[in-house]
Design an enzyme around this catalytic site. Structure first.
Site, PDB file in Angstrom:
ATOM      1  N   TYR A  63      32.427 -22.830  -5.084  1.00 27.05           N
ATOM      2  CA  TYR A  63      32.046 -23.216  -6.500  1.00 27.05           C
ATOM      3  C   TYR A  63      31.542 -24.719  -6.392  1.00 27.05           C
ATOM      4  O   TYR A  63      31.139 -25.447  -7.412  1.00 27.05           O
ATOM      5  CB  TYR A  63      33.439 -23.336  -7.118  1.00 27.05           C
ATOM      6  CG  TYR A  63      34.150 -22.160  -7.192  1.00 27.05           C
ATOM      7  CD1 TYR A  63      33.687 -20.878  -7.126  1.00 27.05           C
ATOM      8  CD2 TYR A  63      35.622 -22.164  -7.749  1.00 27.05           C
ATOM      9  CE1 TYR A  63      34.217 -19.672  -7.384  1.00 27.05           C
ATOM     10  CE2 TYR A  63      36.186 -20.782  -8.128  1.00 27.05           C
ATOM     11  CZ  TYR A  63      35.416 -19.834  -7.817  1.00 27.05           C
ATOM     12  OH  TYR A  63      36.191 -18.339  -8.186  1.00 27.05           O
ATOM     13  N   HIS A 121      37.032 -14.807   0.500  1.00 24.56           N
ATOM     14  CA  HIS A 121      36.590 -14.692  -0.987  1.00 24.56           C
ATOM     15  C   HIS A 121      36.082 -13.014  -1.349  1.00 24.56           C
ATOM     16  O   HIS A 121      36.360 -12.615  -2.516  1.00 24.56           O
ATOM     17  CB  HIS A 121      35.569 -15.509  -1.107  1.00 24.56           C
ATOM     18  CG  HIS A 121      35.248 -16.053  -2.634  1.00 24.56           C
ATOM     19  ND1 HIS A 121      34.810 -17.177  -2.968  1.00 24.56           N
ATOM     20  CD2 HIS A 121      35.507 -15.489  -3.855  1.00 24.56           C
ATOM     21  CE1 HIS A 121      34.466 -17.269  -4.274  1.00 24.56           C
ATOM     22  NE2 HIS A 121      34.951 -16.156  -4.908  1.00 24.56           N
ATOM     23  N   LYS A 244      39.824 -19.729 -17.026  1.00 22.49           N
ATOM     24  CA  LYS A 244      38.933 -20.924 -16.973  1.00 22.49           C
ATOM     25  C   LYS A 244      38.634 -21.365 -18.293  1.00 22.49           C
ATOM     26  O   LYS A 244      38.231 -20.533 -19.213  1.00 22.49           O
ATOM     27  CB  LYS A 244      37.859 -20.821 -16.031  1.00 22.49           C
ATOM     28  CG  LYS A 244      36.795 -21.959 -15.936  1.00 22.49           C
ATOM     29  CD  LYS A 244      35.582 -21.735 -17.048  1.00 22.49           C
ATOM     30  CE  LYS A 244      34.832 -22.764 -17.494  1.00 22.49           C
ATOM     31  NZ  LYS A 244      33.714 -22.395 -18.409  1.00 22.49           N
ATOM     32  N   SER A 245      38.775 -22.661 -18.498  1.00 23.55           N
ATOM     33  CA  SER A 245      38.104 -23.285 -19.809  1.00 23.55           C
ATOM     34  C   SER A 245      37.638 -24.740 -19.453  1.00 23.55           C
ATOM     35  O   SER A 245      38.269 -25.454 -18.981  1.00 23.55           O
ATOM     36  CB  SER A 245      39.064 -23.314 -21.084  1.00 23.55           C
ATOM     37  OG  SER A 245      38.275 -23.832 -22.129  1.00 23.55           O
ATOM     38  N   ASN A 254      45.973 -21.719 -23.491  1.00 26.65           N
ATOM     39  CA  ASN A 254      45.927 -20.375 -22.391  1.00 26.65           C
ATOM     40  C   ASN A 254      47.397 -20.673 -21.509  1.00 26.65           C
ATOM     41  O   ASN A 254      47.572 -19.791 -20.767  1.00 26.65           O
ATOM     42  CB  ASN A 254      44.769 -20.598 -21.497  1.00 26.65           C
ATOM     43  CG  ASN A 254      43.725 -20.288 -22.283  1.00 26.65           C
ATOM     44  OD1 ASN A 254      43.514 -19.653 -23.255  1.00 26.65           O
ATOM     45  ND2 ASN A 254      42.318 -20.644 -21.410  1.00 26.65           N
TER      46      ASN A 254
HETATM   47  N1  LIG Z   1      37.770 -14.598  -6.453  1.00 29.60           N
HETATM   48  C1  LIG Z   1      36.878 -14.203  -7.165  1.00 29.60           C
HETATM   49  O1  LIG Z   1      35.919 -13.698  -6.628  1.00 29.60           O
HETATM   50  C2  LIG Z   1      36.788 -14.870  -8.513  1.00 29.60           C
HETATM   51  C3  LIG Z   1      35.623 -14.595  -9.172  1.00 29.60           C
HETATM   52  C4  LIG Z   1      35.278 -14.970 -10.442  1.00 29.60           C
HETATM   53  C5  LIG Z   1      36.215 -15.927 -11.027  1.00 29.60           C
HETATM   54  N2  LIG Z   1      37.383 -16.425 -10.272  1.00 29.60           N
HETATM   55  C6  LIG Z   1      38.145 -17.408 -10.757  1.00 29.60           C
HETATM   56  O2  LIG Z   1      38.773 -16.985 -11.736  1.00 29.60           O
HETATM   57  C7  LIG Z   1      38.575 -18.143 -12.787  1.00 29.60           C
HETATM   58  C8  LIG Z   1      38.348 -17.259 -14.379  1.00 29.60           C
HETATM   59  O3  LIG Z   1      37.513 -16.294 -14.210  1.00 29.60           O
HETATM   60  P1  LIG Z   1      36.169 -16.919 -15.078  1.00 29.60           P
HETATM   61  O4  LIG Z   1      35.889 -18.272 -15.268  1.00 29.60           O
HETATM   62  O5  LIG Z   1      35.034 -15.979 -14.635  1.00 29.60           O
HETATM   63  O6  LIG Z   1      36.455 -15.937 -16.454  1.00 29.60           O
HETATM   64  P2  LIG Z   1      37.303 -16.216 -17.666  1.00 29.60           P
HETATM   65  O7  LIG Z   1      38.407 -17.004 -17.383  1.00 29.60           O
HETATM   66  O8  LIG Z   1      38.007 -14.582 -18.156  1.00 29.60           O
HETATM   67  O9  LIG Z   1      36.638 -16.532 -18.832  1.00 29.60           O
HETATM   68  C9  LIG Z   1      35.988 -17.854 -19.054  1.00 29.60           C
HETATM   69  C10 LIG Z   1      35.453 -17.810 -20.593  1.00 29.60           C
HETATM   70  O10 LIG Z   1      36.279 -17.650 -21.483  1.00 29.60           O
HETATM   71  C11 LIG Z   1      36.351 -18.676 -22.330  1.00 29.60           C
HETATM   72  N3  LIG Z   1      37.795 -19.087 -22.885  1.00 29.60           N
HETATM   73  C12 LIG Z   1      38.521 -20.006 -21.880  1.00 29.60           C
HETATM   74  N4  LIG Z   1      39.611 -19.953 -22.887  1.00 29.60           N
HETATM   75  C13 LIG Z   1      39.332 -19.312 -24.171  1.00 29.60           C
HETATM   76  C14 LIG Z   1      40.288 -19.288 -25.067  1.00 29.60           C
HETATM   77  N5  LIG Z   1      41.551 -19.603 -25.382  1.00 29.60           N
HETATM   78  N6  LIG Z   1      39.737 -18.656 -26.094  1.00 29.60           N
HETATM   79  C15 LIG Z   1      38.437 -18.178 -26.313  1.00 29.60           C
HETATM   80  N7  LIG Z   1      37.802 -18.321 -25.164  1.00 29.60           N
HETATM   81  C16 LIG Z   1      38.196 -18.876 -23.999  1.00 29.60           C
HETATM   82  C17 LIG Z   1      35.602 -19.828 -21.468  1.00 29.60           C
HETATM   83  O11 LIG Z   1      34.754 -20.735 -22.326  1.00 29.60           O
HETATM   84  P3  LIG Z   1      35.028 -22.360 -22.237  1.00 29.60           P
HETATM   85  O12 LIG Z   1      34.874 -22.755 -20.998  1.00 29.60           O
HETATM   86  O13 LIG Z   1      33.749 -22.695 -23.232  1.00 29.60           O
HETATM   87  O14 LIG Z   1      36.431 -22.345 -23.063  1.00 29.60           O
HETATM   88  C18 LIG Z   1      34.780 -19.164 -20.581  1.00 29.60           C
HETATM   89  O15 LIG Z   1      33.493 -18.519 -21.194  1.00 29.60           O
HETATM   90  C19 LIG Z   1      37.287 -18.887 -12.433  1.00 29.60           C
HETATM   91  O16 LIG Z   1      37.117 -19.982 -12.797  1.00 29.60           O
HETATM   92  C20 LIG Z   1      37.517 -18.892 -11.017  1.00 29.60           C
HETATM   93  O17 LIG Z   1      38.665 -19.876 -10.601  1.00 29.60           O
HETATM   94  C21 LIG Z   1      37.590 -15.834  -8.769  1.00 29.60           C
END
Ligand SMILES: NC(=O)c1ccc[n+]([C@@H]2O[C@H](COP(=O)([O-])OP(=O)(O)OC[C@H]3O[C@@H](n4cnc5c(N)ncnc54)[C@H](OP(=O)(O)O)[C@@H]3O)[C@@H](O)[C@H]2O)c1
Length: 289
Positions: A63, A121, A244-245, A254
């Site tokens: 990241y 990862h 994540k936001s 959240n």
């Molecule tokens: N281990 C792995 O391989 C792996 C892979 C992917 C992700 N991850 C981890 O998991 C975390 C979360 O996954 P992700 O970031 O891909 O997806 P996510 O958390 O499912 O979705 C993030 C999206 O949702 C929006 N969001 C956040 N809170 C919201 C709310 N209350 N209402 C409406 N929309 C909302 C965010 O927009 P805004 O930011 O504009 O609010 C962003 O577009 C990552 O940040 C990372 O730390 C790990």
């Protein structure tokens, strides 16, 4: 149930419960995702989020924000041990000696004495280095450089191979999990092995999950947002989410998912969303280095 409009100031009651890990460590019931936040954004978001109640921050070498995450944790000023950081060994660093070097680099960039939780990862089966990578994490844990060790995007077969070849099981498998991809067999198998399934992409990564009628209807019924329903569903199935936001009010929202419960009818309705559709990469096919 409160939403962001009524919970706009720091509130100790938003600190999520701790989930015990098989090695004596713990995972927070909700962790903060940081993918796509650069150093400066991560620093500000992490400090603000810890003040709001987050107690686990999820980053990865890939990241490119470990510096900001570490600074944000220090900025928040909590006592040592109160906030945990997770980082991950990227595909390009797999292999025994490569992992030893990579984790030491992450530790220095984060600015911590020891990394609380370090994950492999991606399994990258074609590379076939995840067992050697795991051996390095086992050694780093014995040396006290890492407190807990786990994996991400691993199948049950891959987890079992780690145990067969090293005798040490991961305590966490962080995988894509949400109502469209409930991963029931994987979750059941991990639970049998005493491994916590932690949910990445818990909000469906902005790809329409939060517009689905069963989620919108439950949100309306409880006076919460669709995001809170998606996160509550994960809490109830025992898979602590990592949302994540980039927005402070959404990050607080959240966290606020412990004061309502889904009804059996709502859970049955949400179960109809389980198409198996992924919002991210498929670890059995895709590769990420
Ligand atoms: N281990 C792995 O391989 C792996 C892979 C992917 C992700 N991850 C981890 O998991 C975390 C979360 O996954 P992700 O970031 O891909 O997806 P996510 O958390 O499912 O979705 C993030 C999206 O949702 C929006 N969001 C956040 N809170 C919201 C709310 N209350 N209402 C409406 N929309 C909302 C965010 O927009 P805004 O930011 O504009 O609010 C962003 O577009 C990552 O940040 C990372 O730390 C790990």
């Amino acid at each position: 149930m409160s939403t962001e409009s009524t919970r706009s100031s720091p509130d100790a009651s938003l600190v999520p419960p701790r989930i015990p890990l098989a090695d004596g460590g713990w995972l927070s019931g909700i962790a903060l995702g940081t993918w796509k936040l650069d150093h400066d954004a991560a620093r500000a978001a992490v400090a603000e989020s810890i003040r709001a109640g987050y107690r686990q921050i999820d980053t990865a070498a890939r990241y490119h924000n470990e510096l900001g995450v570490g600074q944000g944790i220090r900025d928040a000023g909590l006592a040592p041990g109160e906030v945990q950081v997770t980082t991950k060994v990227r595909g390009g660093d797999q292999g025994h000696d490569e992992t030893l070097r990579a984790v030491e680099s992450s530790r220095r960039i984060l600015g911590v004495d020891a990394i609380d939780l370090c994950l492999v990862h991606w399994p990258l089966p074609r590379l076939d280095r995840y067992v050697d990578t795991w051996r390095a994490l086992v050694r780093l844990q014995a040396d006290g450089v890492v407190r807990s060790i786990g994996v991400s995007n691993f199948s049950l077969e891959q987890v079992d191979r780690l145990v067969a070849e090293t005798g040490v099981a991961p305590v966490v498998d962080q995988v894509e999990l949400h109502p469209r991809l409930p991963q029931e067999a994987l979750r059941a198998g991990l639970a049998e092995r005493g491994i916590v399934a932690q949910a990445w992409g818990p909000l469906g990564r902005g790809k329409g999950l939060l517009d689905a009628e069963p989620i919108v209807a439950a949100a309306r019924a409880h006076g919460v947002t669709p995001a809170q329903v998606a996160l509550r569903w994960l809490v109830e199935v025992g898979a602590p989410p990592v949302p994540k936001s980039g927005d402070a009010a959404r990050r607080r929202q959240n966290l606020d998912v412990f004061a309502f419960a889904l009804t059996p009818a709502e859970r049955a309705s949400i179960a109809t969303l389980a198409t198996g559709e992924r919002a991210g990469k498929d670890p059995s096919i895709d590769e990420e280095f």
